[in-house]
Motif scaffolding. Structure first.
Motif, PDB file in Angstrom:
ATOM      1  N   ALA A 271     -12.354  78.016  94.569  1.00 44.07           N
ATOM      2  CA  ALA A 271     -11.688  77.222  93.537  1.00 44.07           C
ATOM      3  C   ALA A 271     -12.404  77.350  92.193  1.00 44.07           C
ATOM      4  N   ARG A 272     -11.663  77.746  91.192  1.00 48.40           N
ATOM      5  CA  ARG A 272     -12.175  77.766  89.817  1.00 48.40           C
ATOM      6  C   ARG A 272     -11.465  76.720  88.970  1.00 48.40           C
ATOM      7  N   GLN A 273     -10.506  76.048  89.586  1.00 48.95           N
ATOM      8  CA  GLN A 273      -9.773  74.976  88.923  1.00 48.95           C
ATOM      9  C   GLN A 273      -9.901  73.730  89.768  1.00 48.95           C
ATOM     10  N   GLY A 274      -9.549  72.612  89.182  1.00 48.20           N
ATOM     11  CA  GLY A 274      -9.675  71.339  89.868  1.00 48.20           C
ATOM     12  C   GLY A 274     -10.808  70.541  89.255  1.00 48.20           C
ATOM     13  N   ALA A 275     -10.847  69.257  89.592  1.00 48.36           N
ATOM     14  CA  ALA A 275     -11.812  68.353  88.963  1.00 48.36           C
ATOM     15  C   ALA A 275     -13.255  68.786  89.208  1.00 48.36           C
ATOM     16  N   VAL A 276     -13.596  69.100  90.446  1.00 45.05           N
ATOM     17  CA  VAL A 276     -14.979  69.462  90.763  1.00 45.05           C
ATOM     18  C   VAL A 276     -15.377  70.729  90.010  1.00 45.05           C
ATOM     19  N   ALA A 277     -14.575  71.755  90.105  1.00 45.88           N
ATOM     20  CA  ALA A 277     -14.895  73.033  89.458  1.00 45.88           C
ATOM     21  C   ALA A 277     -15.005  72.881  87.947  1.00 45.88           C
ATOM     22  N   GLU A 278     -14.058  72.179  87.348  1.00 45.62           N
ATOM     23  CA  GLU A 278     -14.053  72.057  85.890  1.00 45.62           C
ATOM     24  C   GLU A 278     -15.229  71.242  85.374  1.00 45.62           C
ATOM     25  N   ILE A 279     -15.537  70.141  86.023  1.00 41.25           N
ATOM     26  CA  ILE A 279     -16.636  69.285  85.555  1.00 41.25           C
ATOM     27  C   ILE A 279     -17.984  69.950  85.793  1.00 41.25           C
ATOM     28  N   VAL A 280     -18.184  70.553  86.962  1.00 39.84           N
ATOM     29  CA  VAL A 280     -19.460  71.221  87.238  1.00 39.84           C
ATOM     30  C   VAL A 280     -19.639  72.418  86.311  1.00 39.84           C
ATOM     31  N   ALA A 281     -18.587  73.196  86.073  1.00 40.05           N
ATOM     32  CA  ALA A 281     -18.686  74.348  85.167  1.00 40.05           C
ATOM     33  C   ALA A 281     -19.050  73.898  83.753  1.00 40.05           C
ATOM     34  N   LYS A 282     -18.419  72.839  83.268  1.00 40.79           N
ATOM     35  CA  LYS A 282     -18.713  72.341  81.917  1.00 40.79           C
ATOM     36  C   LYS A 282     -20.154  71.828  81.837  1.00 40.79           C
ATOM     37  N   ALA A 283     -20.590  71.090  82.837  1.00 43.56           N
ATOM     38  CA  ALA A 283     -21.967  70.588  82.852  1.00 43.56           C
ATOM     39  C   ALA A 283     -22.964  71.735  82.913  1.00 43.56           C
ATOM     40  N   ASP A 284     -22.654  72.772  83.696  1.00 43.00           N
ATOM     41  CA  ASP A 284     -23.531  73.943  83.801  1.00 43.00           C
ATOM     42  C   ASP A 284     -23.626  74.659  82.456  1.00 43.00           C
ATOM     43  N   GLN A 285     -22.499  74.798  81.774  1.00 38.44           N
ATOM     44  CA  GLN A 285     -22.497  75.432  80.447  1.00 38.44           C
ATOM     45  C   GLN A 285     -23.338  74.636  79.456  1.00 38.44           C
ATOM     46  N   LEU A 286     -23.169  73.318  79.444  1.00 35.15           N
ATOM     47  CA  LEU A 286     -23.939  72.482  78.523  1.00 35.15           C
ATOM     48  C   LEU A 286     -25.430  72.530  78.845  1.00 35.15           C
ATOM     49  N   SER A 287     -25.765  72.518  80.117  1.00 32.52           N
ATOM     50  CA  SER A 287     -27.161  72.592  80.529  1.00 32.52           C
ATOM     51  C   SER A 287     -27.784  73.925  80.114  1.00 32.52           C
ATOM     52  N   THR A 288     -27.044  75.008  80.323  1.00 32.32           N
ATOM     53  CA  THR A 288     -27.544  76.333  79.933  1.00 32.32           C
ATOM     54  C   THR A 288     -27.727  76.414  78.427  1.00 32.32           C
ATOM     55  N   LYS A 289     -26.749  75.913  77.681  1.00 38.40           N
ATOM     56  CA  LYS A 289     -26.841  75.923  76.214  1.00 38.40           C
ATOM     57  C   LYS A 289     -28.057  75.129  75.745  1.00 38.40           C
ATOM     58  N   ASP A 290     -28.244  73.942  76.319  1.00 37.58           N
ATOM     59  CA  ASP A 290     -29.386  73.109  75.956  1.00 37.58           C
ATOM     60  C   ASP A 290     -30.701  73.802  76.283  1.00 37.58           C
ATOM     61  N   ASN A 291     -30.757  74.449  77.440  1.00 37.37           N
ATOM     62  CA  ASN A 291     -31.971  75.150  77.844  1.00 37.37           C
ATOM     63  C   ASN A 291     -32.266  76.323  76.906  1.00 37.37           C
ATOM     64  N   LEU A 292     -31.234  77.043  76.491  1.00 31.87           N
ATOM     65  CA  LEU A 292     -31.431  78.169  75.576  1.00 31.87           C
ATOM     66  C   LEU A 292     -31.892  77.696  74.205  1.00 31.87           C
ATOM     67  N   VAL A 293     -31.395  76.539  73.764  1.00 33.59           N
ATOM     68  CA  VAL A 293     -31.749  76.013  72.447  1.00 33.59           C
ATOM     69  C   VAL A 293     -33.152  75.414  72.443  1.00 33.59           C
ATOM     70  N   SER A 294     -33.477  74.638  73.484  1.00 34.89           N
ATOM     71  CA  SER A 294     -34.744  73.900  73.436  1.00 34.89           C
ATOM     72  C   SER A 294     -35.736  74.295  74.519  1.00 34.89           C
ATOM     73  N   GLY A 295     -35.388  75.236  75.382  1.00 28.72           N
ATOM     74  CA  GLY A 295     -36.290  75.634  76.461  1.00 28.72           C
ATOM     75  C   GLY A 295     -37.385  76.567  75.980  1.00 28.72           C
ATOM     76  N   SER A 296     -38.218  76.953  76.903  1.00 24.97           N
ATOM     77  CA  SER A 296     -39.331  77.843  76.610  1.00 24.97           C
ATOM     78  C   SER A 296     -38.832  79.186  76.081  1.00 24.97           C
ATOM     79  N   ARG A 297     -39.478  79.698  75.073  1.00 28.07           N
ATOM     80  CA  ARG A 297     -39.117  80.995  74.504  1.00 28.07           C
ATOM     81  C   ARG A 297     -39.825  82.132  75.247  1.00 28.07           C
ATOM     82  N   ALA A 298     -40.739  81.815  76.129  1.00 25.89           N
ATOM     83  CA  ALA A 298     -41.530  82.842  76.826  1.00 25.89           C
ATOM     84  C   ALA A 298     -40.647  83.783  77.632  1.00 25.89           C
TER      85      ALA A 298
END
Length: 191
Positions: free
Chosen positions: A108-135
């Protein structure tokens, strides 16, 4: 139904990438009275259940990695990692448990679980790239603890630190709390 969906999204978020280490790593185990190691597959059970006495961990060559496989392991590992009471709770709302199972099984790539987890994963990755370790972006060879400037030695030292395992057969992966391995893993072979 809100509680069922909330819990399913929580479990989906926790388990959606649980298979990545298992597909990116090659864990070889040696069983009693075996002269050679065999590859451990998580579907066969824990290392303890497979009667492994020793194991070694290596990163799989990039050419051998199946980047889609990790998306299917979540549903198999859900039975082992999620308490039976939690699954029973979700079972009271079959459509929620079915959607969670389809999501963790890579169906499943659609549905409540898929959509919410995918969006949260994207936001987490974006946040990590912006403020995470540069090493992680520094691709220059680094000196290993032994002082070797060779890039391979540095990579191997980083790998050993990353998996918390000496470059020999042993039992120090820190997986004991998950029941992956207990007790008798010690010694080495093939060193």
């Amino acid at each position: 139904q809100r509680d069922y969906w909330t819990y399913a999204i929580f479990i989906g978020a926790l388990l959606h990438d649980v298979g990545k280490p298992l597909t990116d790593l090659r864990i070889e185990m040696r069983q009693p009275r075996a002269s050679e190691g065999t590859r451990w597959l998580p579907m066969a059970g824990s290392l303890l259940e497979c009667r492994a006495e020793q194991y070694a961990v290596k990163f799989a060559p990039k050419a051998e990695r199946d980047y889609g496989a990790h998306g299917k392991l979540g549903v198999m590992l859900m039975q082992r990692l999620v308490p039976a009471g939690a699954l029973s709770f979700l079972g009271r709302c079959p459509e929620v448990l079915q959607e969670l199972g389809q999501f963790l099984g890579g169906e499943a790539r659609q549905g409540a679980v898929a959509e919410i987890v995918a969006k949260a994963d994207q936001l987490s990755t974006k946040d990590n790239l912006v403020s995470g370790s540069r090493a992680r972006f520094d691709h220059r060879p680094q000196r290993s603890p032994g002082g070797a400037a060779d890039e391979r030695d540095a990579r191997d030292a980083a790998t050993r630190r990353a998996v918390a395992l000496e470059p020999r057969w042993g039992g120090g992966l820190g997986l004991r709390r998950l029941g992956v391995v207990r007790g008798q893993a010690s010694g080495r072979y093939g060193a």
